[in-house]
Design a protein around this motif. Structure first.
Motif, PDB file in Angstrom:
ATOM      1  N   UNK A  23       0.854  -1.186   0.000  1.00 29.49           N
ATOM      2  CA  UNK A  23       0.000   0.000   0.000  1.00 29.49           C
ATOM      3  C   UNK A  23       0.887   1.232   0.000  1.00 29.49           C
ATOM      4  N   UNK A  24       0.388   2.313  -0.560  1.00 33.14           N
ATOM      5  CA  UNK A  24       1.142   3.564  -0.559  1.00 33.14           C
ATOM      6  C   UNK A  24       1.013   4.261   0.804  1.00 33.14           C
ATOM      7  N   UNK A  48      -1.031   4.854   6.948  1.00 36.93           N
ATOM      8  CA  UNK A  48       0.166   4.017   7.013  1.00 36.93           C
ATOM      9  C   UNK A  48       1.407   4.788   6.584  1.00 36.93           C
ATOM     10  N   UNK A  49       2.517   4.441   7.227  1.00 39.65           N
ATOM     11  CA  UNK A  49       3.805   5.071   6.968  1.00 39.65           C
ATOM     12  C   UNK A  49       4.804   4.004   6.521  1.00 39.65           C
ATOM     13  N   UNK A  50       5.834   4.390   5.784  1.00 33.96           N
ATOM     14  CA  UNK A  50       6.846   3.398   5.386  1.00 33.96           C
ATOM     15  C   UNK A  50       7.430   2.639   6.575  1.00 33.96           C
ATOM     16  N   UNK A  52       2.772 -10.193   5.511  1.00 32.96           N
ATOM     17  CA  UNK A  52       3.651  -9.077   5.164  1.00 32.96           C
ATOM     18  C   UNK A  52       2.835  -7.834   4.846  1.00 32.96           C
ATOM     19  N   UNK A  53       3.234  -6.721   5.441  1.00 39.66           N
ATOM     20  CA  UNK A  53       2.691  -5.406   5.119  1.00 39.66           C
ATOM     21  C   UNK A  53       3.845  -4.542   4.625  1.00 39.66           C
ATOM     22  N   UNK A  54       3.684  -4.000   3.430  1.00 40.27           N
ATOM     23  CA  UNK A  54       4.708  -3.141   2.851  1.00 40.27           C
ATOM     24  C   UNK A  54       4.083  -1.801   2.484  1.00 40.27           C
ATOM     25  N   UNK A  55       4.668  -0.731   3.003  1.00 44.87           N
ATOM     26  CA  UNK A  55       4.162   0.612   2.749  1.00 44.87           C
ATOM     27  C   UNK A  55       5.206   1.364   1.931  1.00 44.87           C
ATOM     28  N   UNK A  56       4.843   1.754   0.735  1.00 47.35           N
ATOM     29  CA  UNK A  56       5.768   2.452  -0.137  1.00 47.35           C
ATOM     30  C   UNK A  56       5.634   3.960   0.050  1.00 47.35           C
ATOM     31  N   UNK A  57       6.757   4.644  -0.130  1.00 46.41           N
ATOM     32  CA  UNK A  57       6.760   6.106   0.058  1.00 46.41           C
ATOM     33  C   UNK A  57       6.451   6.820  -1.245  1.00 46.41           C
TER      34      UNK A  57
END
Length: 123
Positions: free
Chosen positions: A12-13, A86-88, A118-123
């Motif tokens: 997610x962004x 959400x934050x990176x 897994x949770x991945x937050x893109x900047x």
């Protein structure tokens, strides 16, 4: 004994939202406090949020307070983690856990763990 299966992770962004779910088997779900923890490679697993086995009392890590919400539905044997803004730095593997106590904030409070999502937050 209880088995836990997490779902809902993904990419997610920054600023976006995700909702994690954790389904438990067994008929004694309501006797467990439930918690969410997270871990990044090379670091210890850290507490995120917990909800008591009854009364819906919740506690959060300072880093997620005001952004994340933990809830549970004892009729569905499921605990949720709604993650907003959400934050990176929220990027991690998120684990669901169950504790045979009223509520728990420490890793050692918990006896049962899911496999993680897994949770991945893109900047």
């Amino acid at each position: 004994q209880v088995q836990l299966v997490e779902s809902g992770g993904g990419l997610v962004q920054a600023g976006g939202s995700l909702k994690l779910s954790c389904a438990a088997n067994g008929r004694t779900f309501s006797t467990y406090a439930m918690g969410w923890f997270r871990q990044v490679p090379g670091k210890e697993r850290e507490f995120v949020a917990t909800i008591s086995r009854s009364l819906g009392i919740t506690q959060y890590a300072d880093s997620v307070k005001g952004r994340f919400t933990i809830s549970r539905d004892n009729s569905k044997n499921t605990v949720y983690l709604q993650m907003n803004s959400l934050k990176p730095e929220d990027t991690a593997v998120y684990y669901c856990a169950a504790a045979l106590r009223f509520i728990g904030v420490r890793y050692d409070d918990y006896s049962y763990w899911g496999q993680g999502t897994q949770v991945t937050v893109s900047s």
